[in-house]
Enzyme design. Structure first.
Site, PDB file in Angstrom:
ATOM      1  N   PHE A   1      34.019   7.967  19.613  1.00 25.13           N
ATOM      2  CA  PHE A   1      34.921   6.950  20.575  1.00 25.13           C
ATOM      3  C   PHE A   1      35.620   5.957  19.883  1.00 25.13           C
ATOM      4  O   PHE A   1      35.442   5.587  18.669  1.00 25.13           O
ATOM      5  CB  PHE A   1      33.960   6.522  21.725  1.00 25.13           C
ATOM      6  CG  PHE A   1      33.143   5.470  21.024  1.00 25.13           C
ATOM      7  CD1 PHE A   1      33.615   4.220  21.054  1.00 25.13           C
ATOM      8  CD2 PHE A   1      31.903   5.510  20.667  1.00 25.13           C
ATOM      9  CE1 PHE A   1      32.558   3.191  20.632  1.00 25.13           C
ATOM     10  CE2 PHE A   1      31.032   4.590  20.227  1.00 25.13           C
ATOM     11  CZ  PHE A   1      31.516   3.267  20.466  1.00 25.13           C
ATOM     12  N   CYS A   2      37.035   5.679  20.462  1.00 27.07           N
ATOM     13  CA  CYS A   2      37.749   4.654  19.865  1.00 27.07           C
ATOM     14  C   CYS A   2      38.526   3.961  20.822  1.00 27.07           C
ATOM     15  O   CYS A   2      38.088   4.253  22.429  1.00 27.07           O
ATOM     16  CB  CYS A   2      38.772   5.428  19.029  1.00 27.07           C
ATOM     17  SG  CYS A   2      39.678   6.773  19.969  1.00 27.07           S
ATOM     18  N   THR A   3      39.317   3.394  20.877  1.00 21.61           N
ATOM     19  CA  THR A   3      39.860   2.519  21.996  1.00 21.61           C
ATOM     20  C   THR A   3      40.615   3.279  23.171  1.00 21.61           C
ATOM     21  O   THR A   3      40.456   3.120  24.197  1.00 21.61           O
ATOM     22  CB  THR A   3      41.142   1.438  21.447  1.00 21.61           C
ATOM     23  OG1 THR A   3      40.461   0.618  20.090  1.00 21.61           O
ATOM     24  CG2 THR A   3      41.481   0.667  22.384  1.00 21.61           C
TER      25      THR A   3
ATOM     26  N   ILE B   1      37.671   4.307  24.968  1.00 26.11           N
ATOM     27  CA  ILE B   1      37.038   2.980  25.741  1.00 26.11           C
ATOM     28  C   ILE B   1      37.788   2.408  26.972  1.00 26.11           C
ATOM     29  O   ILE B   1      37.383   2.076  28.029  1.00 26.11           O
ATOM     30  CB  ILE B   1      36.786   1.925  24.923  1.00 26.11           C
ATOM     31  CG1 ILE B   1      35.973   2.389  23.489  1.00 26.11           C
ATOM     32  CG2 ILE B   1      36.193   0.703  25.651  1.00 26.11           C
ATOM     33  CD1 ILE B   1      36.160   1.487  22.285  1.00 26.11           C
TER      34      ILE B   1
END
Length: 305
Positions: free
Chosen positions: A178-180, A207
C-alpha cells in the site's frame, strides 16, 4: 459535500504519452487561469500530481485531463482543505511520473491484483499475508496499517534494493502493498512480480481511499496519513490533522514530537537536531524570525517553508 472551500485532487494515470511535452503549456495556462495550485508531472509513461482549487476549477481541470488523447480516466482521490494547501502551480516534465529508477518497469503490462478498501482488512488479517508499506520512513512514522513492515527507505528509489535483500520474508506469502494514493504500488507490485512472485496485491486508491471509505470503528489503520502539501497529514474521513512539518528538515511532527527538548519551531526537531551544525540552526533561527515578522505584516506565509 464538504463545507471546506478548497477541493484537493490527487490523480495519476499510466498511459503512453509520446508527445507529453506539448501538454505542459495548455495545462499550466488552464490552472493559472482558474486559480489552481499544486504540482502535475508529465512523462512518456503518463501523468501524476496533486492540485487544489475551487470545486468548479478542479472539475474543469479533470475534464481537460480526461480528454487528452490516449490518456483515459485517471485514478482520482478527492479531499478538502480549509486553506489553499499549495503555494504555487508547477507543471513539470519528468523521466518518470513516480521515480523508482528501474528500467523496464511498466504497470500497463504487469501489475499486482487490486484490492478494494472494503476487502483490504480481510487480506491483511490473513496470517499468510505479509503487509509492506511502500512509502518512506518519515511517512510510516506517523501512521500505517496494523502489522505492516517498514522498509525504512528515505526515497522510493531505495525500495527495489530492500525487496532484493528481503526476498526470504516474502517467499511463499501473499504480498499486500500500500501507499498514499496508489501510484507507488503500481510500480512496486510490477517490480515484485517481475522477480517471480505471483501472489502480489495492492490497495486500490491507496490509504486515502481507505480512510475515505472504511469507517473508523472498522479500520485497521493506526495514526495519520502523510500528504505532500501544507495539510501535512489527514486522518479517518480525510479530516485535517494536527501534524505539522519541521521547517528545518521537512519531517512530520505530531504534538508529542513537539514536546522534545530538541524541538524549536523552524529550527530543529528530534529527528534532525544531530544532523545540523550550530551554524545551520542559527541560520534557521534567523529565517524563522523573518517568517514571524512577515506574518505580522500579513505577508505570504510560505517564506522559508
Amino acid at each position: 459535500m464538504s463545507n471546506l472551500p478548497f477541493t484537493v485532487a490527487a490523480l495519476y494515470c499510466f498511459a503512453p504519452l509520446p508527445q507529453y511535452e506539448s501538454l505542459r503549456e495548455p495545462l499550466a495556462q488552464l490552472c493559472c487561469a482558474n486559480g489552481i495550485k499544486g504540482t502535475l508531472l508529465l512523462a512518456a509513461e503518463g501523468i501524476n500530481g496533486t492540485v487544489a482549487g475551487s470545486a468548479g476549477a478542479i472539475e474543469k481541470l479533470i475534464a481537460h485531463i480526461t480528454a487528452i488523447p490516449g490518456l483515459g480516466e485517471p485514478e482520482l482521490k478527492y479531499s478538502h482543505a480549509s486553506e489553499m494547501p499549495f503555494h504555487r502551480m508547477k507543471v513539470r516534465l519528468k523521466r518518470e511520473i513516480v521515480t523508482m529508477g528501474v528500467e523496464g518497469i511498466d504497470p500497463l503490462k504487469s501489475v499486482g491484483t487490486y484490492i478494494a478498501p472494503k476487502d483490504w482488512n480481510a487480506l491483511i488479517a490473513d496470517e499468510n499475508t505479509v503487509v509492506v508499506d511502500t512509502r518512506n520512513d518519515y511517512e510510516y512514522a506517523i501512521g500505517t496499517f496494523e502489522g505492516a513492515i517498514d522498509p525504512q527507505t528515505r526515497t522510493f528509489r531505495e525500495f527495489p534494493e530492500w525487496v532484493k535483500q528481503n526476498r526470504d520474508r516474502l517467499e511463499g506469502k501473499k504480498i499486500a502493498m500500500f501507499c498514499t494514493g496508489g501510484i507507488r504500488c503500481e510500480k512496486a507490485t510490477a517490480f515484485v512480480k517481475g522477480l517471480g512472485f505471483d501472489d502480489v496485491y495492492h490497495l486500490k486508491g491507496g490509504i486515502l481511499k481507505y480512510l475515505e471509505e472504511v469507517p473508523r470503528e472498522q479500520s485497521m489503520w493506526n495514526g495519520e496519513c502523510f500528504v505532500f502539501d501544507e495539510r501535512v497529514a489527514v486522518g479517518h474521513g480525510l479530516a485535517e490533522s494536527d501534524v505539522e512539518l519541521c521547517r528545518a528538515c521537512r519531517r512530520p511532527l505530531t504534538p508529542q514530537d513537539k514536546l522534545s527538548q530538541f524541538f524549536e519551531e523552524g529550527v530543529s526537531c528530534a529527528g534532525c537536531y544531530a544532523e545540523r551544525t550550530p551554524e545551520d540552526r542559527a541560520r534557521y533561527a534567523e529565517r524563522q524570525k523573518q517568517v514571524k515578522l512577515a506574518e505580522k505584516r500579513g505577508a505570504n506565509k510560505h517564506i522559508g517553508s
